[in-house]
Design an enzyme around this catalytic site. Structure first.
Site, mmCIF file in Angstrom:
data_model
loop_
_atom_site.group_PDB
_atom_site.id
_atom_site.type_symbol
_atom_site.label_atom_id
_atom_site.label_comp_id
_atom_site.label_asym_id
_atom_site.label_seq_id
_atom_site.Cartn_x
_atom_site.Cartn_y
_atom_site.Cartn_z
ATOM 1 N N PHE A 31 0.807 -1.135 -0.057
ATOM 2 C CA PHE A 31 0.042 -0.039 -0.120
ATOM 3 C C PHE A 31 1.015 1.317 0.036
ATOM 4 C CE2 PHE A 31 -2.102 3.517 1.405
ATOM 5 C CZ PHE A 31 -3.426 3.505 0.899
ATOM 6 N N ASP B 179 9.254 3.018 2.323
ATOM 7 C CA ASP B 179 8.114 3.869 2.581
ATOM 8 C C ASP B 179 7.545 3.579 4.030
ATOM 9 O OD1 ASP B 179 5.559 4.815 2.825
ATOM 10 O OD2 ASP B 179 4.675 3.836 1.015
ATOM 11 N N LYS C 28 2.229 11.308 7.061
ATOM 12 C CA LYS C 28 1.521 11.105 8.277
ATOM 13 C C LYS C 28 1.711 11.668 9.596
ATOM 14 C CE LYS C 28 -1.123 7.222 6.790
ATOM 15 N NZ LYS C 28 -0.871 6.070 5.694
#
Ligand SMILES: *Cc1c(COP(=O)(O)O)cnc(C)c1O
Length: 404
Positions: free
Chosen positions: A142, A227, A256
């Site tokens: 993802f 990531d 985030k």
């Protein structure tokens, strides 16, 4: 439910695209690990906005930095310098040991920016023939929702009817270093991978995997792009998840929690000349690196360190994991986690994880199901031992009931 709550939910459904299926709670306030709904019920947030609110809801120091900066200057565009960007660069470089920084906004933009940068590096430094660059990614990845990214997703829900997609990506199994070795060709410019696959259900690779990955990438002059948008900034009990195996990525992606949940801030960090290949006019973003984002991110990084949230994540994560492992319930198939990135996988016969999340809501816990059978648990990193113990009691009573 009062009529007002129903109004919020039905109005959302009436006017909004139905691209989410939220749990039936309407939140109006947050503080630390807690959030309150419009009726005044309090919940312990075990999702933290997919780890964006790691510093806790409405952290007073991040809030103060945001308000102070918003009074002075919010946006200049990169057509001009501003007095926050240099400080943000200096502080994020010092914190992470990176040499170059590219500020963006959403996580997906950081991923896209990394893809562009490693391709350019491949053509201009590695010498890959133009148009031939290959990037290797993992199954069940993802990395976000843009067209470029969903094109190399393996989740049918994510991809179906969004094509045609960009070529240049090769998919291998996650946690399999031999598969990486086989997939690398002279045209491979990068391996893009999550240290722990979060959205796939907190999938932790075998010990030693990233050491081998690092060696393979170095030996073949392939950029290792980690990531860390979800795993980074303390979530797994270390500043970066790469530290669990003592490796260093060539390119690290953060997002985030980089803003503590106040504002979208992401960054591409590199240790080499990958970002150095970008020249004026070749990449950009109107909001990327704006003074408000920089001030918020600086405060978000500062409190993470000053308030020892990373150490707390390691300590409370171990306590939470042990507590979950001690729950004797035949609904549970497996418990896994690192730091405060945890998951409980249910037996298929136990019924959908969503039912258990709804039951947890009734006990004052907000958690989110992922992939039918998994409950993901990722509270803010400021959680205390007492709060962990209280949460564990709620998980124990919920998971020992069969909701199938
Ligand atoms: C959330 C996430 C992204 C995408 O971030 P957005 O801000 O939603 O675009 C990318 N990679 C990982 C690992 C994520 O968890």
């Amino acid at each position: 439910m009062s009529s007002s709550v129903i109004d919020f939910i039905t109005t959302e459904a009436r006017f909004g695209a139905h691209n989410y299926e939220p749990i039936g709670v309407v939140l109006s306030r947050g503080e630390g690990v807690w959030v309150w709904d419009t009726e005044g019920n309090r919940y312990l947030d075990c999702l933290s906005a997919y780890s964006a609110v790691s510093q806790g809801h409405c952290h007073p120091k991040i809030l103060a930095a945001m308000v102070e900066q918003a009074h002075r200057l919010t946006l200049t565009s990169r057509a001009f310098h501003n007095d926050q960007l240099a400080l943000f660069y200096e502080e994020i470089a010092a914190l992470t040991g990176s040499h170059k920084v590219l500020p963006m906004n959403s996580g997906a933009e950081a991923v896209e920016s990394a893809i562009k940068s490693v391709r350019k590096w491949g053509y201009e430094v590695k010498g890959v023939p133009d148009g031939q660059a290959e990037i290797i990614v993992c199954a069940n990845n993802f990395h976000g929702r843009t067209l470029g990214i969903v094109g190399f997703s393996t989740d049918p829900e994510t991809r179906t009817h969004f094509g045609p997609f960009a070529p240049g990506f090769k998919i291998i199994p996650f946690g399999d270093a031999a598969a990486l070795e086989k997939a690398i060709t002279p045209n491979t410019v990068a391996f893009l991978v999550e240290p722990i696959q979060g959205e796939a259900g907190v999938v932790i690779p075998p010990a030693g995997y990233f050491t081998e990955v690092r060696e393979l990438c170095t030996a073949n002059n392939v950029m290792l792009v980690l990531d860390e948008i979800q795993t980074g900034l303390g979530r797994t009990g270390k500043l970066l998840a790469e530290q669990h195996e003592g490796i260093e990525a060539d390119v690290t992606l953060l997002g985030k929690a980089l803003s503590g949940g106040f504002y979208p801030v992401s960054a591409v960090l590199s240790n080499n000349d990958v970002l150095g290949t970008l020249r004026p006019g070749q990449h950009g973003s109107t909001f990327g690196g704006n003074p408000l984002a920089c001030a918020v991110a600086r405060a978000a990084m500062r409190v993470l360190v000053e308030e020892e949230m990373i150490e707390n994540a390691a300590r409370q994560g171990a306590r939470f994991l042990k507590g979950l492992q001690d729950i004797r319930a035949n609904t549970i198939r497996e418990v896994r986690g690192r730091g405060l990135m945890l998951a409980v996988e249910l037996h298929p016969e136990a019924g959908r994880a969503r039912r258990y999340c709804e039951a947890l809501q009734g006990k004052g816990i907000l958690a989110k199901d992922t992939h039918e059978q998994t409950i993901r648990i990722a509270p803010p990193l400021v959680i205390t031992s007492d709060q962990v113990d209280w949460a564990l009691e709620q998980f124990a009573t919920t998971l020992t009931r069969d909701l199938s």
